[in-house]
Design a protein around this motif. Sequence first.
Motif, mmCIF file in Angstrom:
data_model
loop_
_atom_site.group_PDB
_atom_site.id
_atom_site.type_symbol
_atom_site.label_atom_id
_atom_site.label_comp_id
_atom_site.label_asym_id
_atom_site.label_seq_id
_atom_site.Cartn_x
_atom_site.Cartn_y
_atom_site.Cartn_z
ATOM 1 N N CYS A 21 0.870 -1.178 0.000
ATOM 2 C CA CYS A 21 0.000 0.000 0.000
ATOM 3 C C CYS A 21 0.906 1.227 0.000
ATOM 4 O O CYS A 21 1.522 1.550 1.023
ATOM 5 C CB CYS A 21 -0.913 -0.008 1.216
ATOM 6 S SG CYS A 21 -2.003 1.434 1.336
ATOM 7 N N TRP A 35 -5.444 -3.019 7.121
ATOM 8 C CA TRP A 35 -5.900 -3.788 5.976
ATOM 9 C C TRP A 35 -7.256 -4.395 6.340
ATOM 10 O O TRP A 35 -7.409 -4.996 7.407
ATOM 11 C CB TRP A 35 -4.917 -4.897 5.632
ATOM 12 C CG TRP A 35 -3.649 -4.422 5.000
ATOM 13 C CD1 TRP A 35 -2.480 -4.108 5.632
ATOM 14 C CD2 TRP A 35 -3.429 -4.209 3.606
ATOM 15 N NE1 TRP A 35 -1.551 -3.701 4.714
ATOM 16 C CE2 TRP A 35 -2.090 -3.750 3.464
ATOM 17 C CE3 TRP A 35 -4.217 -4.338 2.465
ATOM 18 C CZ2 TRP A 35 -1.537 -3.441 2.218
ATOM 19 C CZ3 TRP A 35 -3.668 -4.033 1.232
ATOM 20 C CH2 TRP A 35 -2.346 -3.585 1.117
ATOM 21 N N CYS A 95 -6.403 -1.281 1.757
ATOM 22 C CA CYS A 95 -5.651 -0.610 2.809
ATOM 23 C C CYS A 95 -6.386 0.674 3.178
ATOM 24 O O CYS A 95 -7.086 1.260 2.349
ATOM 25 C CB CYS A 95 -4.213 -0.332 2.398
ATOM 26 S SG CYS A 95 -3.991 0.660 0.920
#
Length: 125
Positions: A21, A35, A95
Amino acid sequence: VQLQASGGGLVQAGDSLTLSCAISGGTSRGYSMAWFRQAPGKEREFAAAMWRSTSNTYYADSVKGRLTISRDNTKNTVYLQMSSLRSDDTAVYYCAASSRIILSNLRNPSAYGFWGQGTQVTVSS
């Protein structure tokens, strides 16, 4: 802040995979990161999080010991390392970031203000 998730794919049960991410418009140090994942027909669920102040990590019981969240501040990137993948790990992984979230809300998706676009992880058995 913009988040760009990547790294998903099709893997076999038992395999490993690492999601990334990338954060732009802000520094990873200033945000609590998480997450989440959403399987078809199911609600988005918490998987893992890292608290901004201490970098302590938190995990859903279903992924504990198999998923690891980490952060590389030099790359402004957060990772989700996944091992011993199972078919029920199949989902779109997102994310999320928040600079204001309180510790007790880390597992609450509504508490995050910034989201990546999601990356598909499919685990075949």
